[in-house]
Motif scaffolding. Structure first.
Motif, PDB file in Angstrom:
ATOM      1  N   PHE A 124       0.819  -1.209   0.000  1.00 17.26           N
ATOM      2  CA  PHE A 124       0.000   0.000   0.000  1.00 17.26           C
ATOM      3  C   PHE A 124       0.856   1.263   0.000  1.00 17.26           C
ATOM      4  O   PHE A 124       0.575   2.230  -0.716  1.00 17.26           O
ATOM      5  CB  PHE A 124      -0.949   0.003   1.207  1.00 17.26           C
ATOM      6  CG  PHE A 124      -1.981  -1.086   1.171  1.00 17.26           C
ATOM      7  CD1 PHE A 124      -2.412  -1.624  -0.028  1.00 17.26           C
ATOM      8  CD2 PHE A 124      -2.535  -1.590   2.350  1.00 17.26           C
ATOM      9  CE1 PHE A 124      -3.358  -2.633  -0.077  1.00 17.26           C
ATOM     10  CE2 PHE A 124      -3.480  -2.593   2.320  1.00 17.26           C
ATOM     11  CZ  PHE A 124      -3.894  -3.121   1.102  1.00 17.26           C
ATOM     12  N   LYS A 176      -5.099   6.127  -8.225  1.00 18.64           N
ATOM     13  CA  LYS A 176      -5.064   5.969  -6.771  1.00 18.64           C
ATOM     14  C   LYS A 176      -6.469   5.984  -6.153  1.00 18.64           C
ATOM     15  O   LYS A 176      -6.787   5.189  -5.265  1.00 18.64           O
ATOM     16  CB  LYS A 176      -4.211   7.077  -6.153  1.00 18.64           C
ATOM     17  CG  LYS A 176      -3.913   6.895  -4.675  1.00 18.64           C
ATOM     18  CD  LYS A 176      -3.064   8.055  -4.142  1.00 18.64           C
ATOM     19  CE  LYS A 176      -1.764   8.178  -4.919  1.00 18.64           C
ATOM     20  NZ  LYS A 176      -0.918   9.297  -4.423  1.00 18.64           N
ATOM     21  N   THR A 195      -7.745   2.592  -4.043  1.00 15.25           N
ATOM     22  CA  THR A 195      -7.911   2.770  -2.595  1.00 15.25           C
ATOM     23  C   THR A 195      -9.363   2.534  -2.174  1.00 15.25           C
ATOM     24  O   THR A 195      -9.623   1.976  -1.111  1.00 15.25           O
ATOM     25  CB  THR A 195      -7.453   4.166  -2.143  1.00 15.25           C
ATOM     26  OG1 THR A 195      -8.104   5.169  -2.937  1.00 15.25           O
ATOM     27  CG2 THR A 195      -5.954   4.314  -2.254  1.00 15.25           C
ATOM     28  N   SER A 231     -10.559  -0.661   0.092  1.00  7.52           N
ATOM     29  CA  SER A 231     -10.806  -0.010   1.390  1.00  7.52           C
ATOM     30  C   SER A 231     -11.049  -1.001   2.526  1.00  7.52           C
ATOM     31  O   SER A 231     -10.597  -0.755   3.657  1.00  7.52           O
ATOM     32  CB  SER A 231     -11.962   0.982   1.280  1.00  7.52           C
ATOM     33  OG  SER A 231     -13.148   0.334   0.865  1.00  7.52           O
TER      34      SER A 231
END
Length: 542
Positions: A18, A72, A76, A80
């Motif tokens: 990450f 991104k 993300t 999540s």
């Protein structure tokens, strides 16, 4: 320990990926696929089944050979649940022995005092709540005067910080209405950005103990709170009379009970204890208001003092519950006395604005004997008899005997976790299933991955009280929408809702409280902190 070592390696690998990807503008879909494929197999092998389930679900929508670029914001959001799970792990990895900590919390932390903030500035509320809770204080909030007054009577906080400017009423009017709460030794402090001489004088005249000017200095605030809590504790130790009812308080009762047990063990002098609970007292408060409710409590206490014998010790045990200690009295004699009080109380007329009403009580009676000579066991037996009185129609006195040993049920609490992150659901569920709440309360735990499934389930049973840990971000239906559905059917007296949120900013806090949330917990969090909040919230609804 071996499994824990490899689990830690999995989380570290996740974090590395990450952090690396956050530095890039895009990543390719096949990279995303390879990462999730690895995670699916490895996490499942080392006991991280929750991560494995999430990875498998995410893999289903990806192409192993795709060169599609993911920006991104896309990856993300897509990952999540895993990002949230990683944050959750990091917040909890320093715990050495979660069971031991949780049990210590059950023994000690539930006695912490509440601090209530009544303020319209949600940014200030969020800030103050955060800094106080970081220091270990227990904080509840209200964004208007009406809710603030309700919490004062429900929770009986140790300290109330009350702003002057409120949306439904000014703080001075609220102060004037609640100043009698000082009978419970609550410290009420006006906290305002308008520290004029006139406002200070008015605050003190109306009964405030202090005036704290905004902006607040954190160090001074911490010292102030610690000082007032210490002083409150000294008062509680020094004062044995309940200020509202003018009978003895719980502390005095506990001391007298201990003394009578010692006498029984030394010389065999029998005594009897009765636990008395006013029937449907909350309905009195809801119908006529808390001030009239106070008058009922005082009227009942006066009646008991008139009818009891000189040697009997009447005490307010808490709320609408009283105890009567009857030295040198067997259970038959005690039953007759309590029945005399009950029958007289049932005929006592209360009047408000020309309307008359009556209040009855239920009682459980138990005499000390060789099997029940320890305070805890003796009170449990009396409480079992009280429960039998309530469940068989109320307005009656029941003597304890072996036939009702199993009648009294534990306080039934259901904890429901609604969160789309499997690992969070699983860890919270496992933790609370392993945690013995206390001797009087048992918690059943269920969990749901989305709000719609939860609402469509037959989750509600009137025999239980509920605490719902509700995630803000849910698939198909947001946590706020779920909250609205809950509040359309159930009040905070039946169902307490605590929002689980990674959202920051005052607008989210305001939206949660405006739609009926009782509390909010920011992610990531530690499980023992959630345990603490659950226990303290549970005390409000029982």
């Amino acid at each position: 320990m071996g499994a824990e070592k490899y689990q830690k390696m999995v989380y570290e690998r996740m974090q590395e990926n990450f952090l690396k990807w956050m530095e890039w503008d895009t990543i390719k879909e096949n990279e995303l696929y390879a990462f999730l494929h690895m995670l699916k197999g490895t996490a499942g092998s080392v006991g991280l089944n929750g991560l494995s389930v999430i990875a498998n679900e995410k893999l289903a929508n990806l192409n192993e050979t795709s060169e599609l670029e993911w920006i991104k914001e896309q990856w993300t959001v897509y990952l999540s649940p895993l990002i949230e799970a990683l944050s959750f792990y990091e917040a909890n990895q320093l715990q050495k022995d979660i069971k031991e900590v949780a049990q210590a919390l059950v023994r000690n932390d539930t006695k912490k005092e509440f601090i209530l903030i009544i303020d319209n500035d949600m940014a200030f509320i969020a800030y103050l709540k955060n800094v106080l809770e970081e220091k270990g204080f227990s904080v509840i909030v209200a964004h208007n005067g009406k809710r603030g007054i309700e919490l004062i009577y429900e929770v009986q906080p140790a300290i109330v910080f009350l702003d002057i400017a409120l949306p439904d009423n000014d703080g001075f009017s609220i102060l004037n209405n609640i100043k009698k709460i000082k009978k419970d030794r609550t410290f009420i402090a006006i906290m305002s950005s308008q520290p004029s001489k006139e406002n200070r004088i008015r605050a003190y005249v109306l009964g405030a103990m202090d005036f704290v000017a905004k902006p607040v200095d954190e160090d001074i605030l911490f010292a102030y709170v610690a000082n007032r809590l210490a002083y409150r504790k000294e008062l509680e130790y020094a004062i044995v009379i309940d200020e509202l009812t003018q009978v003895y308080n719980r502390k005095h009762f506990e001391g007298q009970l201990k003394m009578l047990i010692n006498q029984y063990e030394k010389i065999g002098e029998v005594f009897t204890v009765a636990i008395i609970d006013l029937d449907f007292f909350k309905k009195v408060n809801d119908t006529y208001g808390h001030l009239i409710g106070d008058e009922v409590l005082k009227g009942f206490a006066t009646l008991v003092k008139e009818l009891k014998r000189e040697q009997d010790i009447a005490c307010r045990y808490g709320g609408e519950e009283f105890v009567l200690l009857m030295p040198n009295t067997d259970i038959g004699e005690a039953y007759q006395l309590v029945e005399k009080i009950r029958q007289t109380m049932a005929q006592k007329v209360f009047t408000v604005n020309g309307t008359t009403f009556y209040v009855t009580f239920s009682s459980g009676v138990m005499a000390v004997n060789q099997q029940y000579k320890h305070s805890k066991k003796l009170l449990e037996a009396a409480d079992q008899a009280l429960y039998a009185a309530k469940t068989t129609g109320r307005n009656r006195t029941v003597q304890f005997d072996s036939s009702i040993v199993d009648v009294k049920k534990l306080k039934q609490l259901k904890v429901i976790v609604v969160d789309d992150v499997y690992i969070i659901r699983d860890m919270l569920k496992t933790h609370f299933e392993e945690l013995a709440i206390n001797d009087e309360m048992i918690a059943e735990v269920t969990s749901f991955g989305d709000g719609l499934t939860f609402l469509q389930s037959s989750w509600y049973d009137a025999n239980y009280k509920y605490i719902i840990l509700l995630d803000w971000m849910l698939p198909n239906m947001s946590g706020i929408d779920v909250l609205k559905e809950i509040r359309a059917r159930y009040s905070s007296k039946e169902v307490i809702v605590s929002m689980l949120t990674g959202q920051t900013g005052e607008k989210y806090v305001l939206e949660a409280f405006q739609n009926g949330a009782d509390d909010y917990i920011r992610k990531p969090f530690q499980i023992v902190d959630v345990s603490s909040r659950i226990l303290r919230l549970a005390e409000r609804i029982f």
